[in-house]
Design an enzyme around this catalytic site. Sequence first.
Site, PDB file in Angstrom:
ATOM      1  N   HIS A 151       0.848  -1.204   0.000  1.00 52.02           N
ATOM      2  CA  HIS A 151       0.000   0.000   0.000  1.00 52.02           C
ATOM      3  C   HIS A 151       0.868   1.233   0.000  1.00 52.02           C
ATOM      4  CE1 HIS A 151       0.689  -1.381   4.117  1.00 52.02           C
ATOM      5  NE2 HIS A 151       0.729  -0.108   4.464  1.00 52.02           N
ATOM      6  N   HIS A 167       0.820   5.183   1.266  1.00 53.60           N
ATOM      7  CA  HIS A 167       0.129   6.174   2.095  1.00 53.60           C
ATOM      8  C   HIS A 167       0.075   7.508   1.364  1.00 53.60           C
ATOM      9  CE1 HIS A 167       0.368   3.997   6.052  1.00 53.60           C
ATOM     10  NE2 HIS A 167       1.347   3.375   5.429  1.00 53.60           N
TER      11      HIS A 167
HETATM   12  P1  5GP Z   1       1.893   0.307   7.333  1.00 51.71           P
HETATM   13  O1  5GP Z   1       2.342   0.544   8.755  1.00 51.71           O
HETATM   14  O2  5GP Z   1       1.788  -1.167   7.020  1.00 51.71           O
HETATM   15  O3  5GP Z   1       2.663   1.072   6.299  1.00 51.71           O
HETATM   16  O4  5GP Z   1       0.448   0.925   7.265  1.00 51.71           O
HETATM   17  C1  5GP Z   1      -0.721   0.242   7.627  1.00 51.71           C
HETATM   18  C2  5GP Z   1      -1.807   1.277   7.752  1.00 51.71           C
HETATM   19  O5  5GP Z   1      -3.050   0.614   7.641  1.00 51.71           O
HETATM   20  C3  5GP Z   1      -1.812   2.015   9.089  1.00 51.71           C
HETATM   21  O6  5GP Z   1      -1.736   3.422   8.833  1.00 51.71           O
HETATM   22  C4  5GP Z   1      -3.147   1.619   9.717  1.00 51.71           C
HETATM   23  O7  5GP Z   1      -3.755   2.691  10.402  1.00 51.71           O
HETATM   24  C5  5GP Z   1      -3.972   1.189   8.523  1.00 51.71           C
HETATM   25  N1  5GP Z   1      -4.950   0.147   8.777  1.00 51.71           N
HETATM   26  C6  5GP Z   1      -4.737  -1.021   9.437  1.00 51.71           C
HETATM   27  N2  5GP Z   1      -5.862  -1.770   9.431  1.00 51.71           N
HETATM   28  C7  5GP Z   1      -6.794  -1.051   8.758  1.00 51.71           C
HETATM   29  C8  5GP Z   1      -8.165  -1.308   8.428  1.00 51.71           C
HETATM   30  O8  5GP Z   1      -8.750  -2.345   8.763  1.00 51.71           O
HETATM   31  N3  5GP Z   1      -8.818  -0.359   7.705  1.00 51.71           N
HETATM   32  C9  5GP Z   1      -8.180   0.813   7.311  1.00 51.71           C
HETATM   33  N4  5GP Z   1      -8.923   1.686   6.605  1.00 51.71           N
HETATM   34  N5  5GP Z   1      -6.904   1.081   7.616  1.00 51.71           N
HETATM   35  C10 5GP Z   1      -6.215   0.164   8.340  1.00 51.71           C
END
Ligand code: 5GP
Length: 137
Positions: free
Chosen positions: A101, A103
């Site tokens: 993903h 951001h």
């Molecule tokens: P990472 O730390 O992997 O780069 O980012 C994961 C992101 O996914 C975090 O910002 C977290 O808030 C978001 N996130 C985790 N679970 C969910 C979910 O079930 N729904 C949504 N909309 N965001 C999520």
Amino acid sequence: MKDANCIFCKIANGEIPSQTLYEDETFRVILDLGPATKGHALILPKEHHANLYELPETTAGEVMKLAKKMASMMTERLGCEGFNLVQNNGDLAGQTVFHFHMHLIPRYRADGQKIGWKPQEVSQAELEAVKDQICQE
Ligand code: 5GP
Ligand code: ZN
């Protein structure tokens, strides 16, 4: 390819509802549940790829095009004054959901967030050694 145990596969493919800002055949863009700032969103490919290393090149190119489109649209609508693109790979780098993903983080004056790193001192010789390591035949 989908992963039955992956929450982002379920969200991207509409099995779990989300606040969706954009959707096409390849991607869904959703609002992050734990936003850094107002409008913090995530670009999710509908296919499961754990990280950047596993993402097909074509999809990688499309992600950046979509990021540009979303950043322009969100900046106009939200009135933010800056914008960060963040993309984490591996738990050491802060990745917590192992479905690629990107951001999209709108920035506002005094939003209280800081996305960055602490610059280290480095010599020209060290820079050259790193360059040689990366660019070896
Ligand atoms: P990472 O730390 O992997 O780069 O980012 C994961 C992101 O996914 C975090 O910002 C977290 O808030 C978001 N996130 C985790 N679970 C969910 C979910 O079930 N729904 C949504 N909309 N965001 C999520
Ligand atoms: Zn997935």
